[in-house]
Design a protein around this motif. Structure first.
Motif, PDB file in Angstrom:
ATOM      1  N   ALA A   1      -9.583  18.974  -3.825  1.00 17.34           N
ATOM      2  CA  ALA A   1     -10.703  18.955  -4.844  1.00 17.34           C
ATOM      3  C   ALA A   1     -11.636  17.600  -4.784  1.00 17.34           C
ATOM      4  O   ALA A   1     -12.771  17.877  -4.704  1.00 17.34           O
ATOM      5  N   LEU A   2     -11.181  16.523  -4.270  1.00 14.95           N
ATOM      6  CA  LEU A   2     -11.925  15.294  -3.885  1.00 14.95           C
ATOM      7  C   LEU A   2     -12.679  15.572  -2.697  1.00 14.95           C
ATOM      8  O   LEU A   2     -13.995  15.082  -2.561  1.00 14.95           O
ATOM      9  N   MET A   3     -12.268  16.432  -1.715  1.00 15.34           N
ATOM     10  CA  MET A   3     -13.047  16.840  -0.278  1.00 15.34           C
ATOM     11  C   MET A   3     -14.156  17.622  -0.933  1.00 15.34           C
ATOM     12  O   MET A   3     -15.356  17.506  -0.354  1.00 15.34           O
ATOM     13  N   THR A   4     -13.917  18.488  -1.977  1.00 18.82           N
ATOM     14  CA  THR A   4     -14.922  19.558  -2.412  1.00 18.82           C
ATOM     15  C   THR A   4     -15.836  18.736  -2.846  1.00 18.82           C
ATOM     16  O   THR A   4     -17.255  18.977  -2.951  1.00 18.82           O
ATOM     17  N   LEU A   5     -15.726  17.792  -3.799  1.00 16.50           N
ATOM     18  CA  LEU A   5     -16.658  16.981  -4.438  1.00 16.50           C
ATOM     19  C   LEU A   5     -17.424  16.024  -3.379  1.00 16.50           C
ATOM     20  O   LEU A   5     -18.565  16.026  -3.830  1.00 16.50           O
ATOM     21  N   LEU A   6     -16.837  15.248  -2.525  1.00 18.81           N
ATOM     22  CA  LEU A   6     -17.659  14.831  -1.349  1.00 18.81           C
ATOM     23  C   LEU A   6     -18.669  15.770  -0.775  1.00 18.81           C
ATOM     24  O   LEU A   6     -19.653  15.441  -0.530  1.00 18.81           O
TER      25      LEU A   6
ATOM     26  N   SER B   1      -6.852   5.646   3.137  1.00 15.56           N
ATOM     27  CA  SER B   1      -5.757   6.130   3.988  1.00 15.56           C
ATOM     28  C   SER B   1      -4.773   6.477   3.169  1.00 15.56           C
ATOM     29  O   SER B   1      -3.938   7.436   3.464  1.00 15.56           O
ATOM     30  N   GLU B   2      -4.271   5.764   1.903  1.00 16.44           N
ATOM     31  CA  GLU B   2      -3.121   5.989   1.278  1.00 16.44           C
ATOM     32  C   GLU B   2      -3.610   7.359   0.434  1.00 16.44           C
ATOM     33  O   GLU B   2      -2.492   7.636  -0.172  1.00 16.44           O
ATOM     34  N   ASN B   3      -4.727   7.468   0.117  1.00 14.70           N
ATOM     35  CA  ASN B   3      -5.015   8.625  -0.889  1.00 14.70           C
ATOM     36  C   ASN B   3      -4.594   9.997  -0.291  1.00 14.70           C
ATOM     37  O   ASN B   3      -4.426  10.997  -0.939  1.00 14.70           O
ATOM     38  N   TRP B   4      -4.299  10.044   0.962  1.00 11.73           N
ATOM     39  CA  TRP B   4      -3.850  11.265   1.585  1.00 11.73           C
ATOM     40  C   TRP B   4      -2.552  11.675   0.985  1.00 11.73           C
ATOM     41  O   TRP B   4      -2.227  12.976   0.957  1.00 11.73           O
ATOM     42  N   SER B   5      -1.649  10.635   0.589  1.00  3.43           N
ATOM     43  CA  SER B   5      -0.362  11.064  -0.238  1.00  3.43           C
ATOM     44  C   SER B   5      -0.366  11.371  -1.457  1.00  3.43           C
ATOM     45  O   SER B   5       0.459  11.971  -2.167  1.00  3.43           O
ATOM     46  N   ARG B   6      -1.707  11.669  -1.963  1.00  3.19           N
ATOM     47  CA  ARG B   6      -1.777  12.490  -3.434  1.00  3.19           C
ATOM     48  C   ARG B   6      -1.477  13.757  -3.142  1.00  3.19           C
ATOM     49  O   ARG B   6      -1.413  14.354  -2.140  1.00  3.19           O
ATOM     50  N   PRO B   7      -1.330  14.519  -4.409  1.00  3.23           N
ATOM     51  CA  PRO B   7      -1.072  15.933  -4.362  1.00  3.23           C
ATOM     52  C   PRO B   7      -2.084  16.834  -3.725  1.00  3.23           C
ATOM     53  O   PRO B   7      -3.299  16.318  -3.960  1.00  3.23           O
ATOM     54  N   PRO B   8      -1.561  17.721  -2.752  1.00  2.34           N
ATOM     55  CA  PRO B   8      -2.781  18.382  -1.996  1.00  2.34           C
ATOM     56  C   PRO B   8      -3.797  18.962  -2.765  1.00  2.34           C
ATOM     57  O   PRO B   8      -5.264  19.137  -2.233  1.00  2.34           O
TER      58      PRO B   8
END
Length: 236
Positions: free
Chosen positions: A74-79, A62-69
């Protein structure tokens, strides 16, 4: 491969160090995440070989949402690519996919692909792969407490009804056994808001190497270490 007569039923892993792995090699952080996907494949295969029933991976907190948009996107695309590419493999390996966390926060396209993969693999039985996505243990525990308070206010239970067993039924993991072994990579000595309730009696094994360098032999090593320990659960 370690002796399979005493393997954990459930292994949980904090997959840490993708960004630092990439930085050491002068690569963009995203390349570390891409490399980490291969370690996921190796761990799934190792769990299958050992007869481990559940593998939970801390994929996105949940804390990872604070990373740069841009990094989050890119992480969502990888998922999404992982789900597209691995669905057939999970079917062949009899792996069931499920997920825990605030899944409603995921982008609509990501949620759709996740739901499709979970539905497709729902009847598989050899291994359950649990992805912790948009997950935070304090949020999970708070929501569980809130649901019990709501039941009490509405007259469905009284304080004396609340037990550890009842509380556990309100967690995201209500249908998953608690982890027996928790592994963390990158050498960090903390649990990072991951399965705080569930790992109360889990054995911990820490690896200094970063997640993209973690492979089958490392999981075998962790299980071998687990098999040498005597779990007392607070007793003698």
């Amino acid at each position: 491969m370690p002796d399979t007569s005493n393997v954990p039923r459930h292994v949980a892993i904090i997959m840490d160090g993708n960004g630092r792995w990439a930085k050491e090699r002068g690569l963009p952080r995203l390349e570390g995440h891409r490399a980490g996907a291969e370690s996921v494949r190796e761990c799934v295969e190792a769990c299958k070989q050992l007869g481990i029933e559940y593998l939970t991976l801390y994929a996105f907190s949940s804390e990872n949402w604070s990373r740069p948009p841009a990094e989050v996107s890119a992480l969502m695309t990888l998922l999404e690519r992982f789900l597209d590419q691995k669905a057939n493999e999970m079917m062949k390996q009899d792996v069931k996919l499920t997920a825990i966390g605030h899944l409603e926060r995921l982008p609509e396209k990501t949620r759709a692909k996740l739901s499709k993969a979970m539905e497709r693999t729902a009847n598989n039985q050899s291994l359950t792969l649990v992805l912790a996505l948009s997950y935070g243990s304090r949020e999970e525990i708070t929501e569980a407490a809130r649901s019990l308070v709501k039941d009490a206010v509405e007259g469905r239970l009284v304080p004396g009804d609340v037990t550890a067993e009842l509380f556990a039924t309100r967690l995201y993991t209500h249908d998953i056994p608690d982890p027996d072994l928790m592994i963390r990579t990158s050498g960090e000595m903390r649990v990072s808001n991951f399965l705080l309730w569930q790992i109360s009696y889990a054995e911990l094994v820490i690896f200094k190497k970063f997640w993209p360098d973690f492979g089958q032999s490392d999981l075998f090593e962790a299980v071998e270490e687990y098999s040498r320990r005597h779990r007392r659960f607070g007793g003698l």
